[in-house]
Enzyme design. Structure first.
Site, PDB file in Angstrom:
ATOM      1  N   TYR A 181       0.832  -1.203   0.000  1.00 55.33           N
ATOM      2  CA  TYR A 181       0.000   0.000   0.000  1.00 55.33           C
ATOM      3  C   TYR A 181       0.864   1.248   0.000  1.00 55.33           C
ATOM      4  CZ  TYR A 181       0.898   0.826   4.994  1.00 55.33           C
ATOM      5  OH  TYR A 181       1.503   1.096   6.193  1.00 55.33           O
ATOM      6  N   ARG A 234       8.536   3.989  -4.372  1.00 60.62           N
ATOM      7  CA  ARG A 234       8.484   3.040  -3.248  1.00 60.62           C
ATOM      8  C   ARG A 234       7.447   1.955  -3.518  1.00 60.62           C
ATOM      9  NH1 ARG A 234       7.477   5.480   2.567  1.00 60.62           N
ATOM     10  NH2 ARG A 234       5.357   5.651   1.749  1.00 60.62           N
ATOM     11  N   ARG A 263      -7.468 -20.670  -0.835  1.00 60.34           N
ATOM     12  CA  ARG A 263      -6.406 -20.479   0.154  1.00 60.34           C
ATOM     13  C   ARG A 263      -5.311 -21.537   0.018  1.00 60.34           C
ATOM     14  NH1 ARG A 263      -4.454 -21.745   5.007  1.00 60.34           N
ATOM     15  NH2 ARG A 263      -3.701 -20.046   6.310  1.00 60.34           N
ATOM     16  N   HIS A 299      -0.673 -21.356   0.402  1.00 58.66           N
ATOM     17  CA  HIS A 299       0.413 -20.413   0.631  1.00 58.66           C
ATOM     18  C   HIS A 299       1.167 -20.043  -0.650  1.00 58.66           C
ATOM     19  CE1 HIS A 299      -0.566 -21.583   4.655  1.00 58.66           C
ATOM     20  NE2 HIS A 299       0.354 -20.814   5.186  1.00 58.66           N
ATOM     21  N   LYS A 336       6.506  -1.706   1.879  1.00 61.24           N
ATOM     22  CA  LYS A 336       5.320  -1.189   2.574  1.00 61.24           C
ATOM     23  C   LYS A 336       4.167  -2.169   2.368  1.00 61.24           C
ATOM     24  CE  LYS A 336       2.979   3.285   3.210  1.00 61.24           C
ATOM     25  NZ  LYS A 336       3.081   3.445   4.642  1.00 61.24           N
ATOM     26  N   GLU A 372      12.122   3.078  14.521  1.00 56.79           N
ATOM     27  CA  GLU A 372      11.143   4.056  14.009  1.00 56.79           C
ATOM     28  C   GLU A 372       9.863   3.947  14.808  1.00 56.79           C
ATOM     29  OE1 GLU A 372       9.927   3.212   9.959  1.00 56.79           O
ATOM     30  OE2 GLU A 372       9.976   1.061  10.293  1.00 56.79           O
TER      31      GLU A 372
HETATM   32  N1  PLP Z   1       7.634   4.045   9.012  1.00 57.02           N
HETATM   33  C1  PLP Z   1       6.518   3.300   9.009  1.00 57.02           C
HETATM   34  C2  PLP Z   1       6.531   1.968   9.684  1.00 57.02           C
HETATM   35  C3  PLP Z   1       5.344   3.769   8.387  1.00 57.02           C
HETATM   36  O1  PLP Z   1       4.244   3.013   8.376  1.00 57.02           O
HETATM   37  C4  PLP Z   1       5.365   5.055   7.793  1.00 57.02           C
HETATM   38  C5  PLP Z   1       4.180   5.587   7.138  1.00 57.02           C
HETATM   39  O2  PLP Z   1       3.140   4.999   7.111  1.00 57.02           O
HETATM   40  C6  PLP Z   1       6.547   5.803   7.838  1.00 57.02           C
HETATM   41  C7  PLP Z   1       7.677   5.264   8.437  1.00 57.02           C
HETATM   42  C8  PLP Z   1       6.619   7.171   7.223  1.00 57.02           C
HETATM   43  O3  PLP Z   1       6.596   7.091   5.822  1.00 57.02           O
HETATM   44  P1  PLP Z   1       6.060   8.283   4.925  1.00 57.02           P
HETATM   45  O4  PLP Z   1       6.806   9.501   5.354  1.00 57.02           O
HETATM   46  O5  PLP Z   1       6.348   7.876   3.549  1.00 57.02           O
HETATM   47  O6  PLP Z   1       4.586   8.423   5.228  1.00 57.02           O
END
Ligand code: PLP
Length: 296
Positions: free
Chosen positions: A33, A52, A100, A102, A147, A185
């Site tokens: 996403y 990304r 379903r 894997h 992501k 983070e």
């Molecule tokens: N780190 C994580 C785990 C995130 O889910 C997000 C954004 O959803 C970010 C960092 C920040 O990313 P961005 O600045 O692209 O929104």
């Protein structure tokens, strides 16, 4: 106004939008996403988000189910239909619905594409909200740079912090009570400190963090403002003695962190460097830098 979403080739009211119980994102979190901020009806740093998205899709051996140009047309139309001035676009691609198992389904199985939009208040020059943060052991997998929709560990970390009376977690690489532990983070944001020497520090890009698009923009802004920055790991102990700290994400830009595990960072108020960077971030958008009408 009724929210309108795009799902698998159709415009639907958000309430009507439904995916199959066999969708692989539902069964296996097999999807990726993006969240793209919208400022005055335009997309913020769309090129970074698309790059990304491509990296995340490639990581999962998936492809965009339509051309970038077609996706861009849909994204514009979504913003128009929902009359978004300030807010965000949510975009999700999954490997589609299949019995379903894997292993990956036949490549002929159609991916699911979902686009939704949300209104948010216009960003103010000074951050509206700030956070009191708790450190939490990072339980996520080894490819946090993709992501994906596999966010359960992020959800557990956030809920754990909320349950303990904090605004959010910092995910750390081990014992959350050990000052030597590295900070990675936030649950949905990148983490930053400003050291006693005035240096801006954030975790380097690696499979352990998501390389934020806001993070990239902030590093550029810091360079423009001649604020020294370092992409390197920092520990909980270093954060506790930092002058300032903040989180960054597309949905809230810069969000000051006022305390960590109950200890004030600096004097426990929004610091001058955080303020300056946030102002510069909003001013950059005001000047139209990083904005585009579509995604390409
Ligand atoms: N780190 C994580 C785990 C995130 O889910 C997000 C954004 O959803 C970010 C960092 C920040 O990313 P961005 O600045 O692209 O929104």
């Amino acid at each position: 106004m009724t929210a309108v979403s795009w799902l698998d080739g159709r415009w639907l009211t958000h309430r009507q939008a439904r995916v199959s119980v066999d969708d692989r994102a539902f069964l296996f979190a097999d999807g990726v996403y993006e969240v793209v901020s919208v400022y005055r009806g335009q997309f913020v740093d769309a090129d970074l988000h698309l790059a990304r998205l491509r990296r995340s899709l490639a990581g999962l051996s998936m492809r965009l189910p339509l051309s970038q140009a077609a996706l861009s047309v849909l994204a514009r139309e979504l913003i128009r239909r929902n009359a978004i001035a300030h807010g965000m676009l949510y975009l999700q691609v999954t490997r589609g619905a299949a019995p379903r198992w894997h292993g990956f389904p036949d490549p002929a199985v159609k991916s699911t594409l979902l686009l939704t939009a949300k209104h948010l208040p216009a960003p103010s020059a000074i951050p509206r909200r700030s956070d009191h943060i708790k450190t939490t052991n990072d339980l996520r997998w080894g490819r946090c740079d993709w992501k994906t929709t596999g966010l359960l560990a992020n959800c557990l970390a956030l809920q754990g912090a909320l349950d303990d009376g904090f605004d959010g977690p910092w995910l750390v690489a081990g014992d959350p009570d050990d000052k030597q532990t590295v900070v990675r983070e936030g649950a949905s944001s990148n983490a930053w400190i400003i050291t006693q020497d005035g240096v801006l520090v954030t975790h380097p890009e690696s499979p352990q963090i998501l390389g934020g698009c806001t993070r990239a923009a902030i590093l550029q802004i810091a360079s423009d403002l001649q604020i020294q920055s370092e992409e390197r790991t920092f520990t909980i102990g270093e954060a506790l003695t930092a002058r300032e700290a903040f989180n960054s994400s597309s949905s809230s830009y810069l969000r000051p962190v006022l305390s960590l595990n109950g200890t004030a960072i600096g004097n426990g108020t929004i610091g001058p460097v955080t303020r300056r960077l946030h102002e510069a971030f909003v001013a950059r958008l005001e000047r139209g830098v990083g904005l585009s009408a579509g995604l390409v």
